[in-house]
Design a protein around this motif. Sequence first.
Motif, PDB file in Angstrom:
ATOM      1  N   MET A   1     -15.818  29.093 -42.763  1.00  0.00           N
ATOM      2  CA  MET A   1     -15.840  28.452 -41.443  1.00  0.00           C
ATOM      3  C   MET A   1     -15.388  29.430 -40.357  1.00  0.00           C
ATOM      4  SD  MET A   1     -17.067  25.451 -41.880  1.00  0.00           S
ATOM      5  CE  MET A   1     -16.562  24.310 -40.627  1.00  0.00           C
ATOM      6  N   ASP A   2     -14.396  30.256 -40.651  1.00  0.00           N
ATOM      7  CA  ASP A   2     -13.937  31.248 -39.673  1.00  0.00           C
ATOM      8  C   ASP A   2     -15.003  32.307 -39.406  1.00  0.00           C
ATOM      9  OD1 ASP A   2     -11.527  29.964 -39.437  1.00  0.00           O
ATOM     10  OD2 ASP A   2     -10.441  31.344 -40.749  1.00  0.00           O
ATOM     11  N   GLN A   3     -15.730  32.710 -40.435  1.00  0.00           N
ATOM     12  CA  GLN A   3     -16.753  33.743 -40.293  1.00  0.00           C
ATOM     13  C   GLN A   3     -17.947  33.277 -39.466  1.00  0.00           C
ATOM     14  OE1 GLN A   3     -16.632  37.024 -41.497  1.00  0.00           O
ATOM     15  NE2 GLN A   3     -14.507  36.392 -41.720  1.00  0.00           N
ATOM     16  N   TRP A   4     -18.222  31.984 -39.482  1.00  0.00           N
ATOM     17  CA  TRP A   4     -19.444  31.463 -38.863  1.00  0.00           C
ATOM     18  C   TRP A   4     -19.165  30.458 -37.753  1.00  0.00           C
ATOM     19  CZ3 TRP A   4     -23.605  34.142 -39.788  1.00  0.00           C
ATOM     20  CH2 TRP A   4     -23.626  34.924 -40.932  1.00  0.00           C
ATOM     21  N   ASP A   5     -18.034  30.603 -37.049  1.00  0.00           N
ATOM     22  CA  ASP A   5     -17.699  29.683 -35.949  1.00  0.00           C
ATOM     23  C   ASP A   5     -17.816  28.231 -36.395  1.00  0.00           C
ATOM     24  OD1 ASP A   5     -17.251  31.803 -34.164  1.00  0.00           O
ATOM     25  OD2 ASP A   5     -19.397  31.910 -33.686  1.00  0.00           O
ATOM     26  N   GLY A   6     -17.241  27.944 -37.537  1.00  0.00           N
ATOM     27  CA  GLY A   6     -17.369  26.631 -38.149  1.00  0.00           C
ATOM     28  C   GLY A   6     -16.858  25.497 -37.295  1.00  0.00           C
ATOM     29  N   ARG A   7     -15.748  25.692 -36.600  1.00  0.00           N
ATOM     30  CA  ARG A   7     -15.209  24.615 -35.754  1.00  0.00           C
ATOM     31  C   ARG A   7     -16.184  24.272 -34.637  1.00  0.00           C
ATOM     32  NH1 ARG A   7     -10.676  22.982 -37.794  1.00  0.00           N
ATOM     33  NH2 ARG A   7      -9.040  24.387 -38.444  1.00  0.00           N
ATOM     34  N   GLU A   8     -16.772  25.295 -34.031  1.00  0.00           N
ATOM     35  CA  GLU A   8     -17.759  25.061 -32.975  1.00  0.00           C
ATOM     36  C   GLU A   8     -19.001  24.378 -33.546  1.00  0.00           C
ATOM     37  OE1 GLU A   8     -20.496  27.658 -29.971  1.00  0.00           O
ATOM     38  OE2 GLU A   8     -18.485  28.411 -30.410  1.00  0.00           O
ATOM     39  N   GLN A   9     -19.418  24.813 -34.726  1.00  0.00           N
ATOM     40  CA  GLN A   9     -20.583  24.197 -35.375  1.00  0.00           C
ATOM     41  C   GLN A   9     -20.308  22.713 -35.666  1.00  0.00           C
ATOM     42  OE1 GLN A   9     -23.444  25.843 -36.171  1.00  0.00           O
ATOM     43  NE2 GLN A   9     -22.953  27.966 -36.608  1.00  0.00           N
ATOM     44  N   LEU A  10     -19.101  22.417 -36.165  1.00  0.00           N
ATOM     45  CA  LEU A  10     -18.727  21.029 -36.437  1.00  0.00           C
ATOM     46  C   LEU A  10     -18.713  20.203 -35.156  1.00  0.00           C
ATOM     47  CD1 LEU A  10     -15.852  21.306 -39.067  1.00  0.00           C
ATOM     48  CD2 LEU A  10     -18.048  20.163 -39.367  1.00  0.00           C
ATOM     49  N   SER A  11     -18.185  20.785 -34.078  1.00  0.00           N
ATOM     50  CA  SER A  11     -18.142  20.068 -32.801  1.00  0.00           C
ATOM     51  C   SER A  11     -19.542  19.778 -32.282  1.00  0.00           C
ATOM     52  CB  SER A  11     -17.351  20.869 -31.764  1.00  0.00           C
ATOM     53  OG  SER A  11     -15.992  20.919 -32.114  1.00  0.00           O
ATOM     54  N   ASP A  12     -20.438  20.746 -32.401  1.00  0.00           N
ATOM     55  CA  ASP A  12     -21.822  20.529 -31.967  1.00  0.00           C
ATOM     56  C   ASP A  12     -22.493  19.437 -32.801  1.00  0.00           C
ATOM     57  OD1 ASP A  12     -21.549  22.470 -30.037  1.00  0.00           O
ATOM     58  OD2 ASP A  12     -22.609  24.027 -31.174  1.00  0.00           O
ATOM     59  N   ALA A  13     -22.271  19.478 -34.109  1.00  0.00           N
ATOM     60  CA  ALA A  13     -22.856  18.455 -34.987  1.00  0.00           C
ATOM     61  C   ALA A  13     -22.267  17.077 -34.664  1.00  0.00           C
ATOM     62  CB  ALA A  13     -22.622  18.811 -36.453  1.00  0.00           C
ATOM     63  N   PHE A  14     -20.969  17.029 -34.348  1.00  0.00           N
ATOM     64  CA  PHE A  14     -20.331  15.761 -33.982  1.00  0.00           C
ATOM     65  C   PHE A  14     -20.952  15.207 -32.705  1.00  0.00           C
ATOM     66  CE2 PHE A  14     -17.087  13.347 -31.684  1.00  0.00           C
ATOM     67  CZ  PHE A  14     -16.788  12.370 -32.629  1.00  0.00           C
ATOM     68  N   ARG A  15     -21.168  16.057 -31.715  1.00  0.00           N
ATOM     69  CA  ARG A  15     -21.781  15.604 -30.458  1.00  0.00           C
ATOM     70  C   ARG A  15     -23.185  15.056 -30.726  1.00  0.00           C
ATOM     71  NH1 ARG A  15     -20.431  16.453 -25.156  1.00  0.00           N
ATOM     72  NH2 ARG A  15     -22.099  15.860 -23.731  1.00  0.00           N
ATOM     73  N   ASN A  16     -23.912  15.697 -31.635  1.00  0.00           N
ATOM     74  CA  ASN A  16     -25.236  15.184 -31.994  1.00  0.00           C
ATOM     75  C   ASN A  16     -25.144  13.833 -32.687  1.00  0.00           C
ATOM     76  OD1 ASN A  16     -26.715  17.258 -30.887  1.00  0.00           O
ATOM     77  ND2 ASN A  16     -26.882  18.398 -32.788  1.00  0.00           N
ATOM     78  N   GLN A  17     -24.055  13.582 -33.387  1.00  0.00           N
ATOM     79  CA  GLN A  17     -23.877  12.270 -34.011  1.00  0.00           C
ATOM     80  C   GLN A  17     -23.632  11.199 -32.958  1.00  0.00           C
ATOM     81  OE1 GLN A  17     -20.655  13.070 -36.675  1.00  0.00           O
ATOM     82  NE2 GLN A  17     -21.998  13.601 -38.358  1.00  0.00           N
ATOM     83  N   LEU A  18     -23.014  11.573 -31.841  1.00  0.00           N
ATOM     84  CA  LEU A  18     -22.704  10.595 -30.802  1.00  0.00           C
ATOM     85  C   LEU A  18     -23.940  10.107 -30.058  1.00  0.00           C
ATOM     86  CD1 LEU A  18     -19.535  12.221 -29.200  1.00  0.00           C
ATOM     87  CD2 LEU A  18     -19.617  10.247 -30.732  1.00  0.00           C
ATOM     88  N   VAL A  19     -24.868  11.005 -29.743  1.00  0.00           N
ATOM     89  CA  VAL A  19     -26.003  10.614 -28.906  1.00  0.00           C
ATOM     90  C   VAL A  19     -27.277  10.416 -29.724  1.00  0.00           C
ATOM     91  CG1 VAL A  19     -27.368  11.159 -26.869  1.00  0.00           C
ATOM     92  CG2 VAL A  19     -24.945  11.713 -26.912  1.00  0.00           C
ATOM     93  N   PRO A  20     -27.872  11.465 -30.299  1.00  0.00           N
ATOM     94  CA  PRO A  20     -29.106  11.207 -31.032  1.00  0.00           C
ATOM     95  C   PRO A  20     -28.896  10.434 -32.335  1.00  0.00           C
ATOM     96  CG  PRO A  20     -28.791  13.572 -30.723  1.00  0.00           C
ATOM     97  CD  PRO A  20     -27.592  12.884 -30.187  1.00  0.00           C
TER      98      PRO A  20
END
Length: 177
Positions: A105-124
Motif C-alpha cells: 500500500m505504501d509503494q502504490w499510494d494505497g491510502r489515496e487509491q482506497l479514498s478514490d475507490a471509497f468516493r466512487n462507492q458514494l456516488v456511482p
Amino acid sequence: GELITKPTIDDFNNWVLDSVETHSIWQKESWEDCAFEDGDHWNWKDKQLLKDRNINPITANRIFPVINLMAGYQANNPTDITAKGRTQADSEISQVMTESLSFVMDQWDGREQLSDAFRNQLVPGYGVLKVDQQTDPRKERVCVTRLPWYSFGWDRYGDPWLDPRKCRHCFDYRDWE
C-alpha cells in the motif's frame, strides 16, 4: 444422478453479454448520479422549458458538500488493513502478511487509491481496487491500482463481493480494446 456439463465458450460469451447489457443500464443511472453530484440537477425538458420562458435555472447543490464531507472523513480516518490468523499457529504469518500489505500500500499510494475507490462507492455505487503483478522489473512485483468504476463488470447473478464460489466471472472493459 444429474449429468453436469462444463460450460462452453458460448456459455461464457452469453454470460458476459448478459452482464454487459445489465451493467449498461446500471451505468446510465450512475452517470446521472455523477452529473447530479456535479450540480447538473435539471433534466433537458425542464431546462428547455425555462429557456423558452427566459428563465435561468438555479441549482443549490447540497449533495456535493455532503459527498466531500464523507470522502474527507474517510481520507482523514483511514482503515488499516490487518491480516488475522485463524489459529494461534497462524499469528506469526498473519503479522508478516499485515506488514506486507502495508508495504504494498505504501509503494502504490494505497491510502489515496482506497479514498478514490471509497468516493466512487458514494456516488456511482462501487469502487474497484485491483491487486496485480507488476510487469516493470524495476518496481515491486505486486501493485495496487484503482479501476475506473465504469470499466468494471461482473456476473449479474453473482456475489457483489466477487466471491469466486458465487460469481462466475468479472471483467474489465478496457481489456477489450
